[in-house]
Design an enzyme around this catalytic site. Structure first.
Site, PDB file in Angstrom:
ATOM      1  N   SER A  64       9.275 -12.934 -59.216  1.00 27.65           N
ATOM      2  CA  SER A  64      10.132 -12.590 -58.018  1.00 27.65           C
ATOM      3  C   SER A  64       9.431 -11.438 -57.187  1.00 27.65           C
ATOM      4  CB  SER A  64      11.561 -12.272 -58.631  1.00 27.65           C
ATOM      5  OG  SER A  64      12.262 -13.087 -58.990  1.00 27.65           O
ATOM      6  N   LYS A  67       8.835 -12.345 -53.670  1.00 24.11           N
ATOM      7  CA  LYS A  67      10.001 -12.076 -52.667  1.00 24.11           C
ATOM      8  C   LYS A  67       9.971 -11.069 -51.449  1.00 24.11           C
ATOM      9  CE  LYS A  67      13.501 -13.998 -55.907  1.00 24.11           C
ATOM     10  NZ  LYS A  67      14.440 -13.684 -57.056  1.00 24.11           N
ATOM     11  N   TYR A 191       9.775 -22.112 -52.627  1.00 24.48           N
ATOM     12  CA  TYR A 191      10.126 -21.142 -53.698  1.00 24.48           C
ATOM     13  C   TYR A 191       9.565 -21.218 -55.003  1.00 24.48           C
ATOM     14  CZ  TYR A 191      13.312 -18.317 -56.582  1.00 24.48           C
ATOM     15  OH  TYR A 191      13.608 -17.179 -57.658  1.00 24.48           O
ATOM     16  N   TYR A 243      17.965  -6.305 -59.486  1.00 24.79           N
ATOM     17  CA  TYR A 243      19.297  -6.876 -59.786  1.00 24.79           C
ATOM     18  C   TYR A 243      20.183  -6.191 -60.325  1.00 24.79           C
ATOM     19  CZ  TYR A 243      15.379 -10.266 -59.996  1.00 24.79           C
ATOM     20  OH  TYR A 243      14.215 -10.933 -59.590  1.00 24.79           O
ATOM     21  N   VAL A 261       9.957 -11.565 -63.499  1.00 24.03           N
ATOM     22  CA  VAL A 261      10.183 -12.112 -65.073  1.00 24.03           C
ATOM     23  C   VAL A 261       8.929 -12.189 -65.583  1.00 24.03           C
ATOM     24  CG1 VAL A 261      12.634 -12.729 -64.656  1.00 24.03           C
ATOM     25  CG2 VAL A 261      10.581 -14.427 -64.509  1.00 24.03           C
TER      26      VAL A 261
END
Length: 315
Positions: A64, A67, A191, A243, A261
């Site tokens: 991630s 992103k 993605y 998050y 992760v």
């Protein structure tokens, strides 16, 4: 500079010896195979000086963290129109949660949760085919880091596709609201491949320098984004980059940061340094357990928290 070398070496030694290392992500099979003993740290100052410790040169799946780069490209394509399709607020929910999408008409809370990043991937498709978008992203990251060896781990991308049932659910649900505008398979291909980028701490810290330097790549002098946009990306990293653990991370480190992760964290000390840490064991919120602790130790030792006066001795 010798003092910073000492700080980085001490952090690497402490993290290497730490007994409680968290739990390696096991729902993506290739990630489950990474030894939890790994730890790396890279600090790249504004002048390009690099301070490395531990396994800083070993590539890992950035997941991630990608992103951040995808959002940068999408803002370049669409500008502030992007915010009509993605919010800018912390979610308070897990990174792969579907709960809020129904009550919020398929608009994800922010671009760093999975739903938001899937919309960003959909925006990047625009008039391109998936392989073209993936190629554009790879070239962008290689250019930022000044390293043509950076690659996508196809085994990880395949495993993401095979196990990404929740991401398919998120994408189809948002498509029902009209917020995914391309074929779901195409959007998720982008993605999954961006999440499968493999980079070392050193490479990732080099790639993140534009966020520490008012949007400019110091190696090339190129303005990657405007200084205002760099500040806004940093603000989103601070408030949403971990998050439902983002508040705790900001409380402890005082730095904008984006986790993945795979165990990596890209952090930014604006005007001072781009920093990457990597330890594959995760805490209960899905963020690197020792990576977070290492960044806390770094800001304690240097005073680089954005909430403290800027120090003169390391900048």
């Amino acid at each position: 500079m010798l003092e910073l070398d000492r700080i980085v070496a001490a952090i690497a030694a402490e993290m290497k010896a730490a007994p409680d290392r968290g739990k390696v992500a096991d729902y993506i099979p290739p990630l489950a195979c990474v030894p939890p003993s790994k730890f790396g740290i890279a600090v790249v100052l504004a002048d390009g000086t690099c301070h490395l410790g531990g396994d800083a040169e070993e590539p890992f799946s950035i997941q991630s963290i990608s992103k951040v780069f995808a959002l940068t490209l999408a803002l370049g394509e669409l500008g502030d129109e992007l915010w009509r399709r993605v919010g800018r607020e912390p979610s308070g929910s897990a990174f792969n949660s579907i709960v809020q999408l129904e009550s919020e008409s398929g608009i994800p809370r922010n671009p760093f949760i999975n739903a938001g990043a899937i919309v960003v991937a959909d925006i990047l498709l625009g008039r391109f085919r998936p392989n073209e978008v993936i190629g554009n992203l790879l070239r962008f990251v290689r250019n930022l880091a000044g390293d043509e060896s950076i690659a996508i781990d196809e085994a990880v991308a395949h495993a993401e596709h095979q196990t990404g049932f929740r991401n398919f659910a998120l994408a189809y649900y948002m498509r029902s609201f009209g917020n995914i505008r391309h074929a779901v398979e195409d959007t998720l291909s982008v993605y999954f491949h961006q999440c499968a980028l493999a980079m070392s701490c050193h490479q990732l810290a080099l790639a993140g320098r534009y966020l520490a330097n008012d949007g400019r790549n110091p190696s090339t002098g190129q303005n990657v984004v405007t200084s205002q946009r760099a500040r806004r990306i940093n603000a989103l990293m601070m408030s949403c980059g971990h998050y439902d653990n983002s508040g705790e991370f900001a409380f402890r480190t005082g730095l904008p940061g984006k986790s993945g992760v795979g165990g990596g964290i890209l952090a930014v000390a604006p005007g001072i340094a781009s920093i990457t840490v990597w330890s594959p064991g995760l805490n209960e919120k899905g963020n690197s357990q020792l990576g977070s602790l290492a960044l806390e130790r770094l800001t304690q030792a240097t005073g680089w928290s954005v909430f403290e006066p800027r120090p003169d001795n390391y900048a």
